[in-house]
Enzyme design. Structure first.
Site, PDB file in Angstrom:
ATOM      1  CG  ASP A 223      39.316  34.411  25.554  1.00  0.00           C
ATOM      2  OD1 ASP A 223      40.176  35.083  24.994  1.00  0.00           O
ATOM      3  OD2 ASP A 223      39.187  34.384  26.804  1.00  0.00           O
TER       4      ASP A 223
ATOM      5  CG  HIS B 267      41.908  35.759  29.126  1.00  0.00           C
ATOM      6  ND1 HIS B 267      41.275  35.837  27.916  1.00  0.00           N
ATOM      7  CD2 HIS B 267      42.516  36.952  29.300  1.00  0.00           C
ATOM      8  CE1 HIS B 267      41.482  37.027  27.381  1.00  0.00           C
ATOM      9  NE2 HIS B 267      42.242  37.727  28.202  1.00  0.00           N
TER      10      HIS B 267
ATOM     11  N   GLY C 102      39.329  49.742  38.843  1.00  0.00           N
ATOM     12  CA  GLY C 102      39.922  50.253  37.596  1.00  0.00           C
ATOM     13  C   GLY C 102      38.912  51.077  36.833  1.00  0.00           C
ATOM     14  CB  ALA C 103      35.994  52.994  38.061  1.00  0.00           C
ATOM     15  CB  ALA C 104      39.739  56.222  36.065  1.00  0.00           C
ATOM     16  N   GLY C 105      39.814  53.421  33.964  1.00  0.00           N
ATOM     17  CA  GLY C 105      40.556  52.864  32.829  1.00  0.00           C
ATOM     18  C   GLY C 105      39.682  52.748  31.597  1.00  0.00           C
TER      19      GLY C 105
ATOM     20  N   GLY D 259      36.779  50.326  32.043  1.00  0.00           N
ATOM     21  CA  GLY D 259      35.821  50.988  32.940  1.00  0.00           C
ATOM     22  C   GLY D 259      34.930  51.959  32.185  1.00  0.00           C
TER      23      GLY D 259
ATOM     24  NE  ARG E 275      39.158  38.891  21.626  1.00  0.00           N
ATOM     25  CZ  ARG E 275      40.091  39.205  22.500  1.00  0.00           C
ATOM     26  NH1 ARG E 275      40.731  38.235  23.173  1.00  0.00           N
ATOM     27  NH2 ARG E 275      40.407  40.457  22.740  1.00  0.00           N
TER      28      ARG E 275
ATOM     29  NE  ARG F 212      53.173  33.192  31.937  1.00  0.00           N
ATOM     30  CZ  ARG F 212      51.952  33.371  31.440  1.00  0.00           C
ATOM     31  NH1 ARG F 212      50.906  33.385  32.245  1.00  0.00           N
ATOM     32  NH2 ARG F 212      51.767  33.540  30.167  1.00  0.00           N
TER      33      ARG F 212
HETATM   34  N1  LIG Z   1      39.969  38.831  30.544  1.00  0.00           N
HETATM   35  C1  LIG Z   1      39.902  39.508  29.407  1.00  0.00           C
HETATM   36  O1  LIG Z   1      39.318  39.014  28.424  1.00  0.00           O
HETATM   37  C2  LIG Z   1      40.526  40.870  29.255  1.00  0.00           C
HETATM   38  C3  LIG Z   1      40.280  41.592  28.087  1.00  0.00           C
HETATM   39  C4  LIG Z   1      40.830  42.866  27.949  1.00  0.00           C
HETATM   40  C5  LIG Z   1      41.620  43.393  28.952  1.00  0.00           C
HETATM   41  N2  LIG Z   1      41.844  42.663  30.069  1.00  0.00           N
HETATM   42  C6  LIG Z   1      42.641  43.200  31.167  1.00  0.00           C
HETATM   43  O2  LIG Z   1      41.846  44.122  31.911  1.00  0.00           O
HETATM   44  C7  LIG Z   1      42.696  44.987  32.639  1.00  0.00           C
HETATM   45  C8  LIG Z   1      42.236  46.427  32.499  1.00  0.00           C
HETATM   46  O3  LIG Z   1      42.357  46.859  31.161  1.00  0.00           O
HETATM   47  P1  LIG Z   1      42.166  48.398  30.776  1.00  0.00           P
HETATM   48  O4  LIG Z   1      42.373  48.456  29.325  1.00  0.00           O
HETATM   49  O5  LIG Z   1      40.922  48.956  31.363  1.00  0.00           O
HETATM   50  O6  LIG Z   1      43.432  49.021  31.506  1.00  0.00           O
HETATM   51  P2  LIG Z   1      43.690  50.551  31.861  1.00  0.00           P
HETATM   52  O7  LIG Z   1      45.142  50.647  32.157  1.00  0.00           O
HETATM   53  O8  LIG Z   1      43.059  51.462  30.881  1.00  0.00           O
HETATM   54  O9  LIG Z   1      42.884  50.730  33.220  1.00  0.00           O
HETATM   55  C9  LIG Z   1      43.216  50.056  34.392  1.00  0.00           C
HETATM   56  C10 LIG Z   1      42.771  50.924  35.538  1.00  0.00           C
HETATM   57  O10 LIG Z   1      42.981  50.178  36.736  1.00  0.00           O
HETATM   58  C11 LIG Z   1      43.397  51.097  37.723  1.00  0.00           C
HETATM   59  N3  LIG Z   1      44.025  50.369  38.826  1.00  0.00           N
HETATM   60  C12 LIG Z   1      45.301  49.920  38.919  1.00  0.00           C
HETATM   61  N4  LIG Z   1      45.497  49.349  40.116  1.00  0.00           N
HETATM   62  C13 LIG Z   1      44.334  49.440  40.781  1.00  0.00           C
HETATM   63  C14 LIG Z   1      43.918  49.019  42.081  1.00  0.00           C
HETATM   64  N5  LIG Z   1      44.753  48.447  42.936  1.00  0.00           N
HETATM   65  N6  LIG Z   1      42.641  49.285  42.429  1.00  0.00           N
HETATM   66  C15 LIG Z   1      41.787  49.891  41.603  1.00  0.00           C
HETATM   67  N7  LIG Z   1      42.130  50.313  40.374  1.00  0.00           N
HETATM   68  C16 LIG Z   1      43.394  50.085  39.969  1.00  0.00           C
HETATM   69  C17 LIG Z   1      44.315  52.060  36.983  1.00  0.00           C
HETATM   70  O11 LIG Z   1      44.468  53.297  37.679  1.00  0.00           O
HETATM   71  C18 LIG Z   1      43.563  52.232  35.664  1.00  0.00           C
HETATM   72  O12 LIG Z   1      42.667  53.320  35.707  1.00  0.00           O
HETATM   73  C19 LIG Z   1      44.110  44.711  32.112  1.00  0.00           C
HETATM   74  O13 LIG Z   1      44.742  43.813  33.003  1.00  0.00           O
HETATM   75  C20 LIG Z   1      43.847  44.012  30.792  1.00  0.00           C
HETATM   76  O14 LIG Z   1      44.934  43.198  30.394  1.00  0.00           O
HETATM   77  C21 LIG Z   1      41.311  41.432  30.232  1.00  0.00           C
HETATM   78  O1  LIG Z   2      45.504  39.932  25.349  1.00  0.00           O
HETATM   79  C1  LIG Z   2      45.639  40.866  26.137  1.00  0.00           C
HETATM   80  O2  LIG Z   2      46.709  41.116  26.708  1.00  0.00           O
HETATM   81  C2  LIG Z   2      44.451  41.745  26.442  1.00  0.00           C
HETATM   82  C3  LIG Z   2      43.223  40.993  26.740  1.00  0.00           C
HETATM   83  O3  LIG Z   2      43.417  39.973  27.663  1.00  0.00           O
HETATM   84  C4  LIG Z   2      42.531  40.481  25.517  1.00  0.00           C
HETATM   85  O4  LIG Z   2      42.323  39.277  25.402  1.00  0.00           O
HETATM   86  O5  LIG Z   2      42.159  41.312  24.666  1.00  0.00           O
END
Ligand SMILES: NC(=O)c1ccc[n+]([C@@H]2O[C@H](COP(=O)([O-])OP(=O)(O)OC[C@H]3O[C@@H](n4cnc5c(N)ncnc54)[C@H](O)[C@@H]3O)[C@@H](O)[C@H]2O)c1
Ligand SMILES: O=C(O)C[C@H](O)C(=O)O
Length: 329
Positions: free
Chosen positions: A160, A188, A12-15, A18, A163, A99
């Site tokens: 968490d 989480h 997800g490097a372009a997200g 990332g 936070r 879910r």
């Molecule tokens: N655990 C935590 O505390 C926590 C906190 C914040 C966000 N998150 C989660 O992290 C994830 C990413 O968030 P984000 O804001 O960067 O999302 P985003 O949508 O900006 O980026 C996700 C990226 O993943 C890529 N992607 C999708 N499927 C893929 C695959 N099979 N292989 C490689 N890359 C793939 C997408 O193209 C996109 O660039 C989400 O699931 C979000 O809910 C978790």
């Molecule tokens: O809560 C969400 O859906 C995003 C992420 O897991 C967060 O905790 O910020």
């Protein structure tokens, strides 16, 4: 002799996470100021060009520790030789999605990634799953990597934890550094349980320092547990820089150890401690010693905490049962 670079795979490097994460890894904040890194970025084909743009910017920082960037749309290649894997890319919940639908969609991502890690990652691979639902995505990946020690698969509850530290520090008018031994238990998700009964604040416990049961029950716990949703509501996008920061903290402490006299929170495979069924990837109070997480033992859990830990662990067990029924584990 110069230290060999550590291969860090980021999916997800372009997200948005990332983008907040890669520069900090490349600057040495993930592994330390003496450890060179090579980045291996994984994206879906449509996002490879955007990842290339981020790689151009990384080059333009001239980070002394960054020894190379490779970009892939194939998991087997991305995890080949990987020492640290940050599994960020995931399928977000879409409107009307249950879910179970979300778990199934993510199974399509984390199953092949687990297989790819099993096939080609380095012997010392450490995996942190950030992409939601993080705990169960980690369980799916782990199930498909039978040759990798199970405890190398972890999920992120450090955000968490951080936070909760700030909420408690603000309530008490102290610095976050005055608070030790806070714990996030469970999933989480909104069922997580931030526990301040064992936290230490300037010679007393967090709960005693607060001395306000209503605040603890009706304010602190829901504020921490629902902070992700509050960020989405405020920003119009989910947390990114704070999530990246927490990922850095998690891996940094895993590799370099947690400070003496404190612990942190991480979702790791349960060994049955505190009544959490063995194998569930649940958040615990943890220390890292010699590069491995250990669950802090011997804490007294009162009825208030027990009820909340059990509820979150039950949700994890339900998620595990769902992915089992779907044939994902
Ligand atoms: N655990 C935590 O505390 C926590 C906190 C914040 C966000 N998150 C989660 O992290 C994830 C990413 O968030 P984000 O804001 O960067 O999302 P985003 O949508 O900006 O980026 C996700 C990226 O993943 C890529 N992607 C999708 N499927 C893929 C695959 N099979 N292989 C490689 N890359 C793939 C997408 O193209 C996109 O660039 C989400 O699931 C979000 O809910 C978790
Ligand atoms: O809560 C969400 O859906 C995003 C992420 O897991 C967060 O905790 O910020």
């Amino acid at each position: 002799m110069a230290q060999a670079p550590v291969n860090v795979t980021v999916t997800g490097a372009a997200g948005q996470i990332g983008y907040a994460l890669l520069f900090r890894i490349a600057s040495g904040q993930l592994l330390g100021a003496d450890t060179p890194v090579k980045l291996r970025l994984l994206e879906i084909p449509q996002a490879v060009k955007a990842a290339e743009g981020t790689a151009m910017e990384l080059d333009d920082c001239a980070f002394p520790l960054l020894q190379g960037i490779d970009i892939f749309d194939d998991a087997r290649q991305a995890f080949d030789g990987s020492n640290v894997a940050l599994l960020v890319g995931a399928r977000p919940r879409a409107k009307g999605m249950e879910r179970g639908d979300l778990l199934e969609a993510n199974g399509g991502i984390f199953k092949p990634q687990g297989e790819a890690i099993n096939a080609g990652a380095a012997d010392d691979i450490r995996v942190l799953v950030v992409g939601n639902p993080a705990n169960t995505n980690a369980l799916i990946a782990q199930a498909h990597a039978p040759d990798v020690p199970a405890e190398r698969f972890t999920a992120m509850t450090r955000l968490d934890h951080n936070r909760a530290l700030t909420q408690l520090a603000q309530k008490l008018g102290v610095s976050v550094t005055d608070i030790k031994k806070l714990t996030i238990w469970g999933n989480h998700s909104a069922t997580q349980y931030p526990d301040i009964f064992h936290a230490e604040v300037n010679g007393t416990t967090g709960a005693q320092a607060v001395n306000d049961d209503a605040w603890l029950r009706d304010d602190f716990i829901p504020t921490v547990a629902k902070r992700g949703a509050a960020i989405i509501e405020a920003r119009g996008a989910s947390s990114a820089a704070s999530a990246a920061n927490a990922a850095i903290d998690h891996v940094h402490d895993w590799v370099n150890g947690t400070p003496e006299g404190d612990w942190t929170s991480a979702a790791i495979p349960s060994d049955g401690s505190y009544g959490v069924p063995e194998g569930l990837i649940s958040s615990f109070p943890v220390v890292s010693r010699n590069g491995a997480w250990e669950i802090v033992q011997g804490l007294d859990i009162d009825a208030f905490s027990r009820e909340r830990i059990d509820a979150s662990v039950q949700e994890l067990a339900d998620e595990r049962d769902t992915v089992r029924k779907l044939g994902l584990i």
